[in-house]
Design a protein around this motif. Structure first.
Motif, PDB file in Angstrom:
ATOM      1  N   ALA A 113     -27.459 -23.019 -39.834  1.00 16.52           N
ATOM      2  CA  ALA A 113     -26.190 -22.543 -40.387  1.00 16.52           C
ATOM      3  C   ALA A 113     -25.013 -23.428 -40.016  1.00 16.52           C
ATOM      4  O   ALA A 113     -24.040 -23.522 -40.767  1.00 16.52           O
ATOM      5  N   ASP A 114     -25.089 -24.106 -38.858  1.00 15.71           N
ATOM      6  CA  ASP A 114     -23.988 -24.934 -38.393  1.00 15.71           C
ATOM      7  C   ASP A 114     -24.190 -26.415 -38.726  1.00 15.71           C
ATOM      8  O   ASP A 114     -23.489 -27.272 -38.206  1.00 15.71           O
ATOM      9  N   LEU A 115     -25.127 -26.721 -39.604  1.00 11.82           N
ATOM     10  CA  LEU A 115     -25.384 -28.109 -39.986  1.00 11.82           C
ATOM     11  C   LEU A 115     -24.102 -28.718 -40.563  1.00 11.82           C
ATOM     12  O   LEU A 115     -23.453 -28.127 -41.420  1.00 11.82           O
ATOM     13  N   GLU A 116     -23.744 -29.883 -40.077  1.00 11.41           N
ATOM     14  CA  GLU A 116     -22.478 -30.498 -40.458  1.00 11.41           C
ATOM     15  C   GLU A 116     -22.330 -30.680 -41.972  1.00 11.41           C
ATOM     16  O   GLU A 116     -21.251 -30.459 -42.515  1.00 11.41           O
ATOM     17  N   VAL A 117     -23.387 -31.035 -42.672  1.00 13.95           N
ATOM     18  CA  VAL A 117     -23.288 -31.257 -44.113  1.00 13.95           C
ATOM     19  C   VAL A 117     -22.941 -29.967 -44.856  1.00 13.95           C
ATOM     20  O   VAL A 117     -22.351 -30.015 -45.934  1.00 13.95           O
ATOM     21  N   ALA A 124     -16.994 -37.999 -44.604  1.00 15.66           N
ATOM     22  CA  ALA A 124     -17.516 -39.341 -44.877  1.00 15.66           C
ATOM     23  C   ALA A 124     -18.835 -39.585 -44.146  1.00 15.66           C
ATOM     24  O   ALA A 124     -19.122 -38.957 -43.126  1.00 15.66           O
ATOM     25  N   ASN A 125     -19.623 -40.517 -44.669  1.00 16.27           N
ATOM     26  CA  ASN A 125     -20.839 -40.964 -43.993  1.00 16.27           C
ATOM     27  C   ASN A 125     -20.458 -41.790 -42.767  1.00 16.27           C
ATOM     28  O   ASN A 125     -19.490 -42.525 -42.822  1.00 16.27           O
ATOM     29  N   PRO A 126     -21.200 -41.680 -41.691  1.00 16.72           N
ATOM     30  CA  PRO A 126     -22.407 -40.889 -41.524  1.00 16.72           C
ATOM     31  C   PRO A 126     -22.121 -39.498 -40.972  1.00 16.72           C
ATOM     32  O   PRO A 126     -21.194 -39.284 -40.207  1.00 16.72           O
ATOM     33  N   SER A 127     -22.966 -38.566 -41.361  1.00 13.78           N
ATOM     34  CA  SER A 127     -22.997 -37.245 -40.754  1.00 13.78           C
ATOM     35  C   SER A 127     -24.159 -37.264 -39.776  1.00 13.78           C
ATOM     36  O   SER A 127     -24.817 -38.294 -39.620  1.00 13.78           O
ATOM     37  N   PHE A 128     -24.379 -36.165 -39.078  1.00 13.30           N
ATOM     38  CA  PHE A 128     -25.488 -36.143 -38.128  1.00 13.30           C
ATOM     39  C   PHE A 128     -26.118 -34.771 -38.051  1.00 13.30           C
ATOM     40  O   PHE A 128     -25.549 -33.773 -38.471  1.00 13.30           O
ATOM     41  N   VAL A 129     -27.323 -34.775 -37.535  1.00  8.81           N
ATOM     42  CA  VAL A 129     -28.112 -33.567 -37.305  1.00  8.81           C
ATOM     43  C   VAL A 129     -28.413 -33.564 -35.813  1.00  8.81           C
ATOM     44  O   VAL A 129     -28.862 -34.576 -35.269  1.00  8.81           O
ATOM     45  N   THR A 130     -28.161 -32.444 -35.140  1.00  4.21           N
ATOM     46  CA  THR A 130     -28.454 -32.388 -33.708  1.00  4.21           C
ATOM     47  C   THR A 130     -29.964 -32.342 -33.479  1.00  4.21           C
ATOM     48  O   THR A 130     -30.738 -32.058 -34.400  1.00  4.21           O
TER      49      THR A 130
END
Length: 155
Positions: A113-117, A124-130
């Motif tokens: 639910a808290d995914l940055e995308v 802007a790119n890049p985004s990230f996934v923990t």
């Protein structure tokens, strides 16, 4: 506000492409290799290094494209200026249509639910996934898209 990245918690970089304004859907349909991708200059781009995992998120109107994760791979080097733009070299593997991780699937998983995308779709790119989010995403990604959850920073 976009969250400051803690590299020790990075599970994967996430790059976004707009399926409505780019030719990414055609590139995916032809299974063309994607070897570099534009990123915005900043501290995140400076943290990108060879061997780090990367996911490709395609956004757009679901009547024309199905938004979600369409490809997975890894960076092959740091972000460098090419043709006047900052680009990161990478190797992506296109997911089969039935193996893509749809936006609705991601939204329905409370661990994501808290995914940055989802929170900052226009960032802007890049985004990230923990690392924690990547562990949850692995349940949806096909075999061969798994990486070690903790990445060590590279100098």
């Amino acid at each position: 506000m976009i969250r400051a990245l803690n590299l020790e918690d990075l599970g994967s970089w996430l790059l976004k492409a707009n399926g409505m304004t780019s030719d990414i859907a055609e590139v995916a349909a032809r299974r063309e290799p994607v070897r570099r991708f534009c990123v915005r200059p900043g501290y995140r781009a400076r943290l990108m290094a060879a061997g780090q995992p990367v996911l490709l998120w395609v956004s757009g109107d679901r009547r024309r494209v199905t938004p979600g994760i369409w490809a997975a791979g890894e960076l092959t080097g740091p972000a460098l200026v090419a043709d006047g733009k900052l680009r990161v070299p990478l190797e992506l593997r296109w997911l089969d249509d039935d193996r893509r991780v749809h936006r609705d699937t991601v939204r329905s998983d409370g661990r994501l639910a808290d995914l940055e995308v989802l929170r900052q779709p226009q960032a802007a790119n890049p985004s990230f996934v923990t690392a924690e989010q990547m562990a949850a995403l692995r349940a949806y990604l096909p075999d061969g898209c798994g990486w070690t959850p903790a990445l060590s920073p590279r100098g």
